[in-house]
Design a protein around this motif. Structure first.
Motif, PDB file in Angstrom:
ATOM      1  N   LYS A  94     -13.424 -52.426  22.415  1.00  0.00           N
ATOM      2  CA  LYS A  94     -12.856 -53.721  22.061  1.00  0.00           C
ATOM      3  C   LYS A  94     -13.173 -54.061  20.609  1.00  0.00           C
ATOM      4  O   LYS A  94     -14.286 -53.909  20.138  1.00  0.00           O
ATOM      5  N   LEU A  95     -12.114 -54.579  19.909  1.00  0.00           N
ATOM      6  CA  LEU A  95     -12.255 -55.053  18.537  1.00  0.00           C
ATOM      7  C   LEU A  95     -11.668 -56.454  18.436  1.00  0.00           C
ATOM      8  O   LEU A  95     -10.748 -56.821  19.195  1.00  0.00           O
ATOM      9  N   SER A  96     -12.181 -57.222  17.487  1.00  0.00           N
ATOM     10  CA  SER A  96     -11.643 -58.566  17.299  1.00  0.00           C
ATOM     11  C   SER A  96     -10.262 -58.536  16.678  1.00  0.00           C
ATOM     12  O   SER A  96      -9.433 -59.414  16.933  1.00  0.00           O
ATOM     13  N   ASP A  97      -9.974 -57.511  15.857  1.00  0.00           N
ATOM     14  CA  ASP A  97      -8.674 -57.422  15.198  1.00  0.00           C
ATOM     15  C   ASP A  97      -8.151 -56.001  15.346  1.00  0.00           C
ATOM     16  O   ASP A  97      -8.571 -55.094  14.621  1.00  0.00           O
ATOM     17  N   HIS A  98      -7.246 -55.822  16.312  1.00  0.00           N
ATOM     18  CA  HIS A  98      -6.661 -54.492  16.524  1.00  0.00           C
ATOM     19  C   HIS A  98      -5.436 -54.250  15.657  1.00  0.00           C
ATOM     20  O   HIS A  98      -5.000 -53.121  15.503  1.00  0.00           O
ATOM     21  N   GLY A  99      -4.857 -55.298  15.133  1.00  0.00           N
ATOM     22  CA  GLY A  99      -3.611 -55.118  14.423  1.00  0.00           C
ATOM     23  C   GLY A  99      -2.513 -54.656  15.366  1.00  0.00           C
ATOM     24  O   GLY A  99      -2.487 -55.012  16.551  1.00  0.00           O
ATOM     25  N   ASP A 100      -1.593 -53.828  14.862  1.00  0.00           N
ATOM     26  CA  ASP A 100      -0.532 -53.277  15.707  1.00  0.00           C
ATOM     27  C   ASP A 100      -1.044 -52.159  16.608  1.00  0.00           C
ATOM     28  O   ASP A 100      -0.438 -51.862  17.628  1.00  0.00           O
ATOM     29  N   CYS A 101      -2.136 -51.568  16.231  1.00  0.00           N
ATOM     30  CA  CYS A 101      -2.687 -50.472  17.032  1.00  0.00           C
ATOM     31  C   CYS A 101      -4.202 -50.630  17.080  1.00  0.00           C
ATOM     32  O   CYS A 101      -4.713 -51.742  17.195  1.00  0.00           O
ATOM     33  N   TRP A 102      -4.948 -49.562  16.936  1.00  0.00           N
ATOM     34  CA  TRP A 102      -6.405 -49.659  17.058  1.00  0.00           C
ATOM     35  C   TRP A 102      -7.031 -50.428  15.895  1.00  0.00           C
ATOM     36  O   TRP A 102      -7.980 -51.165  16.068  1.00  0.00           O
ATOM     37  N   LEU A 103      -6.525 -50.190  14.694  1.00  0.00           N
ATOM     38  CA  LEU A 103      -6.956 -50.917  13.500  1.00  0.00           C
ATOM     39  C   LEU A 103      -5.718 -51.335  12.714  1.00  0.00           C
ATOM     40  O   LEU A 103      -4.696 -50.642  12.753  1.00  0.00           O
ATOM     41  N   PRO A 104      -5.783 -52.430  11.981  1.00  0.00           N
ATOM     42  CA  PRO A 104      -4.655 -52.760  11.102  1.00  0.00           C
ATOM     43  C   PRO A 104      -4.431 -51.642  10.097  1.00  0.00           C
ATOM     44  O   PRO A 104      -5.372 -51.145   9.491  1.00  0.00           O
ATOM     45  N   LYS A 105      -3.193 -51.249   9.934  1.00  0.00           N
ATOM     46  CA  LYS A 105      -2.905 -50.117   9.056  1.00  0.00           C
ATOM     47  C   LYS A 105      -3.086 -50.497   7.593  1.00  0.00           C
ATOM     48  O   LYS A 105      -2.868 -51.643   7.184  1.00  0.00           O
ATOM     49  N   LEU A 370      -6.732 -40.309   8.709  1.00  0.00           N
ATOM     50  CA  LEU A 370      -5.296 -40.572   8.526  1.00  0.00           C
ATOM     51  C   LEU A 370      -4.744 -41.436   9.659  1.00  0.00           C
ATOM     52  O   LEU A 370      -3.892 -42.305   9.428  1.00  0.00           O
ATOM     53  N   SER A 371      -5.196 -41.189  10.880  1.00  0.00           N
ATOM     54  CA  SER A 371      -4.683 -41.950  12.020  1.00  0.00           C
ATOM     55  C   SER A 371      -4.945 -43.438  11.835  1.00  0.00           C
ATOM     56  O   SER A 371      -4.030 -44.271  11.988  1.00  0.00           O
ATOM     57  N   LEU A 372      -6.158 -43.804  11.494  1.00  0.00           N
ATOM     58  CA  LEU A 372      -6.493 -45.219  11.351  1.00  0.00           C
ATOM     59  C   LEU A 372      -5.877 -45.826  10.089  1.00  0.00           C
ATOM     60  O   LEU A 372      -5.475 -46.999  10.102  1.00  0.00           O
ATOM     61  N   LEU A 373      -5.780 -45.072   9.015  1.00  0.00           N
ATOM     62  CA  LEU A 373      -5.160 -45.590   7.797  1.00  0.00           C
ATOM     63  C   LEU A 373      -3.676 -45.878   7.996  1.00  0.00           C
ATOM     64  O   LEU A 373      -3.126 -46.820   7.404  1.00  0.00           O
ATOM     65  N   LEU A 374      -3.003 -45.083   8.830  1.00  0.00           N
ATOM     66  CA  LEU A 374      -1.566 -45.251   9.061  1.00  0.00           C
ATOM     67  C   LEU A 374      -1.269 -46.088  10.294  1.00  0.00           C
ATOM     68  O   LEU A 374      -0.109 -46.194  10.708  1.00  0.00           O
ATOM     69  N   GLY A 375      -2.302 -46.673  10.918  1.00  0.00           N
ATOM     70  CA  GLY A 375      -2.081 -47.536  12.074  1.00  0.00           C
ATOM     71  C   GLY A 375      -1.712 -46.779  13.326  1.00  0.00           C
ATOM     72  O   GLY A 375      -0.894 -47.241  14.125  1.00  0.00           O
ATOM     73  N   LEU A 376      -2.317 -45.624  13.540  1.00  0.00           N
ATOM     74  CA  LEU A 376      -2.042 -44.794  14.711  1.00  0.00           C
ATOM     75  C   LEU A 376      -3.307 -44.665  15.547  1.00  0.00           C
ATOM     76  O   LEU A 376      -4.425 -44.801  15.033  1.00  0.00           O
ATOM     77  N   PRO A 377      -3.175 -44.363  16.842  1.00  0.00           N
ATOM     78  CA  PRO A 377      -4.363 -44.046  17.643  1.00  0.00           C
ATOM     79  C   PRO A 377      -4.893 -42.677  17.269  1.00  0.00           C
ATOM     80  O   PRO A 377      -4.145 -41.776  16.876  1.00  0.00           O
ATOM     81  N   ILE A 378      -6.191 -42.492  17.397  1.00  0.00           N
ATOM     82  CA  ILE A 378      -6.804 -41.192  17.110  1.00  0.00           C
ATOM     83  C   ILE A 378      -6.455 -40.239  18.244  1.00  0.00           C
ATOM     84  O   ILE A 378      -6.609 -40.585  19.413  1.00  0.00           O
ATOM     85  N   PRO A 379      -5.956 -39.032  17.941  1.00  0.00           N
ATOM     86  CA  PRO A 379      -5.620 -38.066  19.005  1.00  0.00           C
ATOM     87  C   PRO A 379      -6.775 -37.867  19.975  1.00  0.00           C
ATOM     88  O   PRO A 379      -7.949 -37.849  19.576  1.00  0.00           O
ATOM     89  N   PHE A 380      -6.440 -37.695  21.244  1.00  0.00           N
ATOM     90  CA  PHE A 380      -7.429 -37.750  22.321  1.00  0.00           C
ATOM     91  C   PHE A 380      -8.502 -36.675  22.207  1.00  0.00           C
ATOM     92  O   PHE A 380      -9.666 -36.902  22.527  1.00  0.00           O
ATOM     93  N   ASN A 381      -8.144 -35.479  21.762  1.00  0.00           N
ATOM     94  CA  ASN A 381      -9.092 -34.360  21.722  1.00  0.00           C
ATOM     95  C   ASN A 381      -9.905 -34.303  20.429  1.00  0.00           C
ATOM     96  O   ASN A 381     -10.686 -33.377  20.232  1.00  0.00           O
ATOM     97  N   ASN A 382      -9.750 -35.271  19.568  1.00  0.00           N
ATOM     98  CA  ASN A 382     -10.409 -35.246  18.261  1.00  0.00           C
ATOM     99  C   ASN A 382     -11.926 -35.285  18.368  1.00  0.00           C
ATOM    100  O   ASN A 382     -12.495 -35.983  19.207  1.00  0.00           O
ATOM    101  N   LEU A 383     -12.574 -34.519  17.483  1.00  0.00           N
ATOM    102  CA  LEU A 383     -14.034 -34.556  17.350  1.00  0.00           C
ATOM    103  C   LEU A 383     -14.465 -34.958  15.947  1.00  0.00           C
ATOM    104  O   LEU A 383     -15.660 -34.938  15.636  1.00  0.00           O
TER     105      LEU A 383
END
Length: 1020
Positions: A94-105, A370-383
Motif C-alpha cells: 500500500k502507498l499513499s499515492d499510487h498515481g495511475d499505476c504503482w507509482l506516478p509516472k 524503467l517500469s516505475l519511471l514509465l508508470g508501469l507495474p514491475i514484471p512479476f519475476n523481477n529480482l
C-alpha cells in the motif's frame, strides 16, 4: 588417369593369372582347387563382420548420448517460469499515492538505445592511447556537467555474456539459467512477464530498430510499420545495422506522436570487436559514430522523454564475449532527461566512477527502474532493484519517493518468491531466504509517525532496510536458487560409467574373440534394452518424483549393458591389467589427465600438462629405439623420436592464453592480445605449409615405395594446390580486413573470398571423397625382363598397401580442416599431421601397433588422442565460450545458412579431434601388407576395432571425469568459469570422435579401403 586405370587392370589380371596357376599346381598335386563361391563367401563374411562392428560402436555412441543427456538435464540449472503477470490494479504494497499505476509516472516516452558490447571503460576518459579510449565522450561529459539531467554508472551483466541471454535479463529482471522451464520450453520467445509485454498491455506503441534477436524474443510486439530489423550474425559487417538504425531513428524523433517507446540496438561496436579486437582504428571510428549519433538524439529529445543508453555486455581483449571475465561483464549505463530529475544521495557521486569497480549497478536493476519511471507495474519475476539516481530527486533528498520505489520492488520480489516456493514445494526448502530482513523492513514501513513527510531519517532508514533485504535475497538466489537435479545427474554418471567399463572390456578383449562376441552381444543387448525400457516406464508411473523418460532411458541403457555382460558371460568379465611399460604409460597418461580435472589450476594449464605427456612419450620412445637390435631401427627410431619431441616443442609456440593465465602467459595466435586478426607475418605460414607439407607426406610414402599412381597426383598436385589456395584465401581476407586496396570494392574482395573458399571446400570434401572411393591402390607392378620361362612380378608399395591408400582420406580431411582454420592454425595443423606420421614410424619401429595378441591398453591410440587434445589449444582454442571463432561461419557464405554455418564453426573449433578420429585407423593399417594366410582381412578389421575402441576409451574416461568433477563441484566458485565449460567440451569431444570415428573412419573409410584392396588381392 587412363594410364593408371589400365595399370590397375593389369595388376588384377596378373594376380588372377597367378591365382589360376596356383590352382593348376594344386590340381596336379591332387589338391582341391579354390572355388569362386568360396571367394564370394569370404566377401560376405567380411562384409557382415564390418557391418556388425559398426553397429556395436553405434551402440556405444547411443550410450554416450543417453548418459550425457541425463547428466546435462540435471546439471544445467533450471528455473521455473511463473506465468503470473503484475497489474496496475494489484500493487504488492500500500502507498499513499499510487498515481495511475504503482507509482506516478515520471516520463511519458522513452528511447532505449543498446550499443552492443559497450564496455564501461569505452565511456570514461583515460590518459592512455588505445583506440577505444576517449572516442565516446558524450556520456561522461553530460553526467558530469549536467548531473541533474544525466548519470553514468557501470552496468554489470550476469554471465553468460551472450546477447540473447542479456536481453532476457534486461527485460525480465531475472537471473540467467541454462534452461528456463516454462510453457514454451522449446521456443526462444519470452513467455514470462517482462517490460516489453507491460508496455504492450498499457497500450504503448513500441518501435524496434536494429538487431533482429528482439523479434525472436518478442514476436508481434512491435509496430510493423515503424520497426526495422537487420541480420545480427554477420560479424564481418560493421555498418549495415548501425546505418539502418540511424536512418530510421533520427526521423522518428521528429514525430513523437507516432510512438511511445523506441528500442534501438546498434551492433557495430560488437562486430568491430569480433573482427579486429577493441584496440583497432575501426573500433575508434564506430565509437566516434555512436558519440555523434547520441549528440543528435539529445538535441531532438523532448522534455517528457527518457533517454537510456547501455551496453548489454562488454568484450575481452580480443573483442569476444560469452564468459565472466571483468571485461566481459562490465558494460555501461547512462540515463538522460531534459527535466532534470536525477540526483545523488552523496554529492561525491556526481562524478562518474573512473572504473567499473566503483558503484556498479546490476543489469537486472534496469527493469524495475524503467517500469516505475514509465508508470508501469514491475514484471512479476523481477529480482532487480530501482536505481537510486532515478528516484531520489534532483536535490538528492526525496527519500520518501525513494523508499516508496524500494518498498514496491521489495514487496514484488517477496510476493514472487512466495509464489515460486509454493509451486516448487519441498524443492525450495533448502533455500534460506532473508525473511527476518523482510519483516524488519515491513515493520518499519507500517510504523506510524506524527509527521512522516518531515522525518527524512525515517524514510532513509526504510530505504536502507528494503535495500539490505533485496541485496541479501539476490545473494541467496545467485548461490542457491537454481536447482540441480541430482537424480538425473546420478543416472547420467551411472550410464557413462558402465558404458565405459563395457568399452574397456571390448577394447581389451583377445583379438580372436573380439569379432566373435559382437553378434552375440548385439543379439542379447537389443531385447535386454527393450525390457529395460519397459521396466523403466513402469517404474516411472509409480515413482512420481522421477520422470518416466529418464527412467526409460536409464532402464534401456542398463538393460543393454546387462545384455553385453550376459553375452560375454562365458568369458571372463575382468579387465586385464597392463603388462608392459607402454600399456602402463597409456593408463597413467589417461588417468592422471582425468583426475587432474578436479583442480582448477590443472584445467587452466591443461595445454602445458599435455606438452609434458607428449615429451615424456618422446623420451621413452627415444630410449626404446636405442635398444633396438637392428642398427637401422636404432637410427630411424631415434630420428623420429627426436623429431616428435622437436615438433611438440615447436607447436607449443602457438597459444591463446586464458584470462586466468595472465600475466605470465603471452598469446601468439593472433596479431596481439587485443586483436582478432592475424599478424602480417602469420600470412606466410600457409605458404610455407603449401610448400613443405606435401613433400613431407611424400617422404613417408616413399619409405614404403607407396608414392605411386594416385598418391602422387593427390598429394603432389591436388593437396598442394588446395593448400596454396588456402594461403591465397587468408591473404585476401587480410587485405579485406586491412583495406589494403582502396581502389577495390570490399564487396569484390568478399565475393572473391567466398567463391575461393567454396572451390577449396569442394576440392577437399567432394573431390577428395570421389578420388578416395574410386582410386586404385598406391602400388606399382613391374615384371622382370629376363628370358626365363617364369617371369617374376615386383610390386612396389605392397608392404603398405592398406595404409597408403587410407591415408588419402586423412589428407583430404586435413585439407578441408585447414581451409576453415586461421593462418596460425594452418601451421599448427601441419605440424600435427607431421607428428602423427612420425608417430606411426615410432610405433612400427618399436612394435607398438595393434597385433593379434594385444589385450592391454594401446599406447598408439592414447598418443593419437593426446596429440588431438594438445593441438586443440595450439589452433587457437581454449575450454571457454569466448575462444570460439564465430567468424568462420561466413567463410563460404555472406550470411548465416543452416546447417553449413554451424558445420564450419564445428570443423574449426574441433579441428584436431576430427582429424585424429579420421586418422586413428591408420594406427592399425600403416605398413600392413596385402591380405594373405598370415594376415587375413578379418585380423585387419579386428586391429582397427581395437585402435578405435582404445581411442574412444581415452575420451570416454575424460568425459566421465569432467562430468563427475562438475557434479561434485557444482557449488564451486569456479564452476561456470572453469569446470562447467570443461565438462561441456569433454562431452562434445566424446560425441564428435564417436561420430567421426564410426561413420567416416570405420564405415566409410575402411569399407572403401579394404574393398579396393580385396578387389586386387582377394577377400582372404
Amino acid at each position: 588417369m587412363a594410364q593408371e586405370s589400365t595399370e590397375y587392370q593389369q595388376i588384377k589380371a596378373q594376380f588372377a593369372a597367378a591365382k589360376a596357376k596356383a590352382q593348376n599346381d594344386g590340381n596336379q598335386r591332387g589338391q582341391k582347387p579354390a572355388q569362386t563361391p568360396a571367394a564370394a563367401s569370404a566377401s560376405v563374411r567380411f562384409k557382415t563382420q564390418h557391418f556388425l562392428a559398426s553397429l556395436i560402436f553405434i551402440w556405444f555412441l547411443l550410450l554416450h548420448v543417453i548418459g550425457i543427456f541425463l547428466f546435462t538435464k540435471g546439471f544445467l540449472l533450471t528455473r521455473l517460469v511463473l506465468e503470473d503477470k503484475s497489474t496496475c490494479a494489484g500493487p504488492p504494497i500500500k502507498l499513499s499515492d499510487h498515481g495511475d499505476c504503482w507509482l506516478p509516472k515520471t516520463f511519458d516516452k522513452a528511447v532505449v538505445i543498446i550499443i552492443d558490447a559497450l564496455r564501461y571503460d569505452f565511456t570514461v576518459p583515460h590518459n592512455e592511447t588505445e583506440h577505444y579510449l576517449n572516442a565516446l565522450t558524450v556520456l561522461h561529459e553530460t553526467s558530469q556537467s549536467q548531473p541533474q539531467n544525466a548519470f553514468l554508472r557501470p552496468f554489470i551483466a550476469d554471465p553468460p555474456t551472450t546477447t540473447l541471454t542479456r536481453l532476457k535479463g534486461l527485460t525480465t529482471g531475472t537471473l540467467p539459467t541454462f534452461v528456463d522451464a516454462g510453457s514454451n520450453f522449446a521456443g526462444t520467445a519470452i513467455d514470462e512477464d517482462n517490460l516489453v509485454a507491460q508496455l504492450k498491455d498499457a497500450g504503448k506503441t513500441i518501435v524496434h530498430l536494429g538487431d533482429d534477436t528482439w523479434h525472436s524474443l518478442f514476436p508481434g510486439y512491435f509496430d510493423p510499420n515503424l520497426t526495422k530489423s537487420y541480420d545480427s550474425f554477420n560479424v564481418w559487417d560493421l555498418h549495415t545495422v548501425d546505418n539502418g538504425v540511424i536512418e530510421h531513428l533520427l526521423p522518428l524523433l521528429k514525430i513523437p506522436e507516432r510512438w511511445d517507446v523506441i528500442f534501438g540496438h546498434f551492433l557495430g561496436v560488437d562486430h568491430a570487436g569480433h573482427r579486429y579486437g577493441p584496440d583497432h582504428p575501426a573500433m575508434a571510428a564506430k565509437l566516434r559514430q555512436m558519440d555523434e549519433v547520441l549528440r543528435q538524439v539529445i538535441e531532438q529529445l523532448s522534455d517528457d522523454t527518457l533517454l537510456v543508453v547501455m551496453g548489454d555486455h562488454g568484450m575481452d581483449s580480443k573483442g569476444d564475449h560469452g564468459g565472466e571475465s571483468d571485461d566481459e561483464i562490465e558494460a555501461a549505463l547512462w540515463m538522460y532527461s531534459r527535466k532534470g530529475v536525477f540526483g545523488r544521495t552523496d554529492p561525491g557521486h556526481i562524478q562518474p566512477p573512473k572504473t567499473a569497480k566503483i558503484r556498479p549497478v546490476n543489469q537486472i536493476d534496469l527493469v524495475p527502474t524503467l517500469s516505475l519511471l514509465l508508470g508501469l507495474p514491475i514484471p512479476f519475476n523481477n529480482l532487480g532493484w530501482p536505481i537510486e539516481e532515478a528516484f531520489v530527486g534532483a536535490d538528492g533528498q526525496h527519500f520518501e519517493h525513494l523508499s516508496a520505489a524500494y518498498a514496491l520492488s521489495g514487496a514484488q520480489i517477496h510476493e514472487y518468491q512466495e509464489k515460486y516456493a509454493s509451486v516448487r514445494g519441498s524443492d525450495t526448502n533448502a533455500m534460506i531466504l532473508p525473511e527476518a530482513a523482510w519483516q524488519a523492513s515491513l515493520t518499519k514501513w507500517d510504523k506510524p509517525l506524527p509527521n512522516k513527510k518531515a522525518d527524512q531519517n525515517h524514510w532513509l532508514e526504510i530505504s536502507q532496510l528494503f535495500s539490505a533485504y533485496q541485496k541479501e535475497h539476490l545473494k541467496v538466489c545467485k548461490s542457491l536458487w537454481a536447482r540441480f537435479d541430482l537424480a538425473s545427474m546420478g543416472m547420467g554418471i551411472l550410464v557413462l560409467g558402465f558404458a565405459l567399463l563395457a568399452l574397456i572390456h571390448f577394447a581389451s578383449s583377445a583379438a580372436g574373440d573380439r569379432l566373435k562376441i559382437i553378434p552375440v552381444v548385439l543379439r542379447q543387448a537389443f531385447p535386454a534394452a527393450v525390457l529395460g525400457i519397459v521396466l523403466g516406464r513402469m517404474v516411472g508411473f509409480t515413482a512420481l518424483e522421477l520422470p518416466s523418460l529418464d527412467l526409460s532411458l536409464l532402464g534401456g541403457s542398463l538393460g543393454s549393458l546387462a545384455g553385453y555382460a550376459i553375452a560375454v558371460g562365458s568369458q571372463s568379465l575382468s579387465i586385464p591389467l597392463p603388462t608392459s611399460l607402454w600399456s602402463w604409460a597409456s593408463v597413467v597418461f589417461t588417468l592422471s589427465q582425468s583426475v587432474g580435472f578436479a583442480s582448477n589450476s590443472f584445467t587452466i594449464w591443461e595445454d602445458e600438462i599435455l606438452l609434458f605427456f607428449l615429451s615424456t612419450f618422446g623420451v621413452l620412445a627415444l630410449l626404446s629405439s636405442l635398444r633396438q637390435r637392428n642398427p637401422m631401427g636404432q637410427v630411424l627410431g631415434s630420428y623420429h623420436s627426436i623429431l616428435f619431441l622437436f615438433l611438440s616443442r615447436i607447436s607449443s609456440l602457438s597459444r591463446l592464453c586464458r584470462e586466468e593465465q595472465m600475466p605470465i602467459c603471452r598469446s601468439t595466435f593472433y596479431a596481439s592480445a587485443t586483436s582478432s586478426t592475424s599478424a602480417i607475418w602469420q600470412l606466410f605460414i600457409p605458404y610455407v605449409v603449401a610448400t613443405l607439407l606435401p613433400s613431407i607426406l611424400k617422404s613417408y610414402y616413399s619409405g614404403t615405395r607407396s608414392y605411386e599412381g594416385i598418391s602422387a597426383f593427390w598429394i603432389g598436385f591436388c593437396f598442394r594446390l588446395g593448400l596454396l589456395g588456402t594461403a591465397v584465401y587468408w591473404t585476401i581476407d587480410a587485405a579485406d580486413n586491412g583495406e589494403w586496396f582502396a581502389s577495390i570494392s570490399p564487396t569484390t574482395l568478399s565475393g572473391m573470398k567466398i567463391h575461393l573458399a567454396q572451390i577449396l571446400l569442394g576440392l577437399a570434401f567432394i573431390a577428395g571423397a570421389v578420388i578416395f572411393i574410386w582410386a586404385p591402390l598406391c602400388i606399382q607392378v613391374l615384371q622382370s625382363t629376363t628370358s626365363e620361362p617364369t617371369k617374376s612380378i615386383i610390386i612396389f608399395g605392397h608392404a603398405n598397401v592398406h595404409g597408403s591408400r587410407y591415408a588419402l582420406l586423412y589428407i583430404a580431411w586435413h585439407l578441408g580442416i585447414t581451409i576453415v582454420s586461421k593462418p596460425m592454425a594452418n601451421g599448427s595443423l601441419a605440424v600435427m599431421g607431421w607428428q602423427l606420421f612420425s608417430l606411426l614410424e615410432i610405433l612400427d619401429i618399436n612394435g607398438l601397433t595393434p597385433t593379434l595378441t594385444q589385450t592391454t591398453p594401446s599406447i598408439a591410440s592414447t598418443m593419437v588422442a593426446l596429440i588431438a587434445s594438445f593441438y586443440y589449444f595450439k589452433t587457437g582454442h581454449t575450454a571457454t565460450l569466448s575462444s570460439i571463432q564465430w567468424d568462420v561461419a561466413f567463410l563460404s557464405q555472406s550470411t548465416i545458412r543452416y546447417p553449413w554455418s554451424p558445420l564450419l564453426v564445428m570443423l574449426n573449433h574441433f579441428a584436431s579431434f576430427i582429424l585424429a578420429a579420421v586418422f586413428i585407423p591408420l594406427v592399425a593399417l600403416w605398413k600392413q601388407p596385402a591380405p594373405g594366410n598370415k594376415r587375413p582381412l578379418s585380423s585387419v578389421l579386428n586391429d582397427i576395432c581395437s585402435a578405435l575402441a582404445d581411442f574412444i576409451v581415452y575420451f570416454a574416461v575424460e568425459s566421465l571425469a569432467t562430468t563427475m568433477w562438475a557434479g561434485h563441484l557444482r557449488r564451486h566458485l569456479m564452476l561456470y568459469r572453469i569446470f562447467n565449460p570443461r565438462f561441456l567440451m569433454g562431452a562434445a569431444v566424446l560425441l564428435i570422435v564417436d561420430v567421426i570415428g564410426i561413420f567416416v573412419g570405420l564405415m566409410f573409410g575402411i569399407w572403401c579401403n579394404i574393398g579396393s584392396v580385396a578387389e586386387v588381392f582377394g577377400w582372404n
